[in-house]
Design a protein around this motif. Sequence first.
Motif, PDB file in Angstrom:
ATOM      1  N   LEU A 146      37.028  -1.044  20.153  1.00 20.43           N
ATOM      2  CA  LEU A 146      36.018  -1.241  21.188  1.00 20.43           C
ATOM      3  C   LEU A 146      34.877  -0.234  21.038  1.00 20.43           C
ATOM      4  O   LEU A 146      33.698  -0.576  21.181  1.00 20.43           O
ATOM      5  CB  LEU A 146      36.658  -1.138  22.575  1.00 20.43           C
ATOM      6  N   GLY A 147      35.217   1.005  20.738  1.00 19.58           N
ATOM      7  CA  GLY A 147      34.187   2.026  20.524  1.00 19.58           C
ATOM      8  C   GLY A 147      33.280   1.682  19.361  1.00 19.58           C
ATOM      9  O   GLY A 147      32.055   1.817  19.454  1.00 19.58           O
ATOM     10  N   SER A 165      44.519   9.137  21.892  1.00 22.85           N
ATOM     11  CA  SER A 165      45.795   8.425  21.796  1.00 22.85           C
ATOM     12  C   SER A 165      46.426   8.587  20.414  1.00 22.85           C
ATOM     13  O   SER A 165      47.639   8.465  20.274  1.00 22.85           O
ATOM     14  CB  SER A 165      45.625   6.948  22.143  1.00 22.85           C
ATOM     15  N   CYS A 199      30.982  -1.118  20.424  1.00 22.19           N
ATOM     16  CA  CYS A 199      29.888  -0.606  21.265  1.00 22.19           C
ATOM     17  C   CYS A 199      28.810   0.039  20.405  1.00 22.19           C
ATOM     18  O   CYS A 199      27.614  -0.159  20.642  1.00 22.19           O
ATOM     19  CB  CYS A 199      30.422   0.390  22.283  1.00 22.19           C
ATOM     20  N   PHE A 257      34.820   5.470  24.255  1.00 23.78           N
ATOM     21  CA  PHE A 257      36.008   4.762  23.786  1.00 23.78           C
ATOM     22  C   PHE A 257      36.569   5.375  22.506  1.00 23.78           C
ATOM     23  O   PHE A 257      37.793   5.388  22.315  1.00 23.78           O
ATOM     24  CB  PHE A 257      35.714   3.272  23.594  1.00 23.78           C
ATOM     25  N   THR A 259      44.087   0.455  16.885  1.00 26.59           N
ATOM     26  CA  THR A 259      43.920   1.058  18.201  1.00 26.59           C
ATOM     27  C   THR A 259      42.771   0.355  18.932  1.00 26.59           C
ATOM     28  O   THR A 259      41.610   0.483  18.534  1.00 26.59           O
ATOM     29  CB  THR A 259      43.640   2.568  18.069  1.00 26.59           C
ATOM     30  N   PRO A 260      43.086  -0.399  20.004  1.00 28.34           N
ATOM     31  CA  PRO A 260      42.050  -1.186  20.691  1.00 28.34           C
ATOM     32  C   PRO A 260      40.856  -0.366  21.171  1.00 28.34           C
ATOM     33  O   PRO A 260      39.713  -0.821  21.049  1.00 28.34           O
ATOM     34  CB  PRO A 260      42.804  -1.809  21.868  1.00 28.34           C
ATOM     35  N   LYS A 261      41.085   0.832  21.696  1.00 29.38           N
ATOM     36  CA  LYS A 261      39.953   1.626  22.193  1.00 29.38           C
ATOM     37  C   LYS A 261      39.036   2.055  21.062  1.00 29.38           C
ATOM     38  O   LYS A 261      37.815   2.139  21.242  1.00 29.38           O
ATOM     39  CB  LYS A 261      40.452   2.828  22.983  1.00 29.38           C
ATOM     40  N   LEU A 262      39.601   2.315  19.887  1.00 33.73           N
ATOM     41  CA  LEU A 262      38.751   2.665  18.746  1.00 33.73           C
ATOM     42  C   LEU A 262      37.942   1.464  18.272  1.00 33.73           C
ATOM     43  O   LEU A 262      36.764   1.595  17.948  1.00 33.73           O
ATOM     44  CB  LEU A 262      39.605   3.232  17.610  1.00 33.73           C
ATOM     45  N   LYS A 290      36.531   8.554  21.786  1.00 30.42           N
ATOM     46  CA  LYS A 290      37.261   9.747  22.226  1.00 30.42           C
ATOM     47  C   LYS A 290      38.599   9.361  22.850  1.00 30.42           C
ATOM     48  O   LYS A 290      39.635   9.982  22.581  1.00 30.42           O
ATOM     49  CB  LYS A 290      36.408  10.547  23.219  1.00 30.42           C
ATOM     50  N   MET A 291      38.598   8.324  23.688  1.00 28.83           N
ATOM     51  CA  MET A 291      39.849   7.867  24.295  1.00 28.83           C
ATOM     52  C   MET A 291      40.841   7.419  23.213  1.00 28.83           C
ATOM     53  O   MET A 291      42.028   7.740  23.276  1.00 28.83           O
ATOM     54  CB  MET A 291      39.583   6.716  25.264  1.00 28.83           C
ATOM     55  N   GLY A 292      40.346   6.662  22.247  1.00 27.94           N
ATOM     56  CA  GLY A 292      41.210   6.216  21.162  1.00 27.94           C
ATOM     57  C   GLY A 292      41.700   7.361  20.309  1.00 27.94           C
ATOM     58  O   GLY A 292      42.871   7.396  19.906  1.00 27.94           O
TER      59      GLY A 292
END
Length: 123
Positions: free
Chosen positions: A53-54, A29, A57, A22, A48-51, A24-26
């Motif tokens: 979430l990462g 973006s 985690c 997550f 950034t939601p993915k960051l 990396k995905m963030g």
Amino acid sequence: MGFQEFCLLLASVLTSAMGQLFLKMGANSLGKVNASNAVSHILNILLTPKLILGLACYGLGAIAYILLLTRVNLSVAGPSASIIYVFSVLFGYFVFKENIFIHQAVGLGLIVCGVVLVASKGN
């Protein structure tokens, strides 16, 4: 390492690896950071939601690792946690279409062999 310890290790490794995925995905973006956009990138991390979430985690992975440390020696838990590298490479390959070169595959194989040797007799 018993079954419960193995489950804690697996939970720690998988949640930490998902954290890397997550992050990396963030990061993708956000785009590439340079001197002129560094401050805005740092501020955008919080939005950034993915960051987020990462990072969550990673936090869960750390909690599982701490619980693992209450049950096994650091000399077993530490090296065993390196199995996260295998998951990182697999995520890179399957999710981001990154190449896996032969020297990387050999290195990952050595890591797995090392973890098996360390965890097989450790407490």
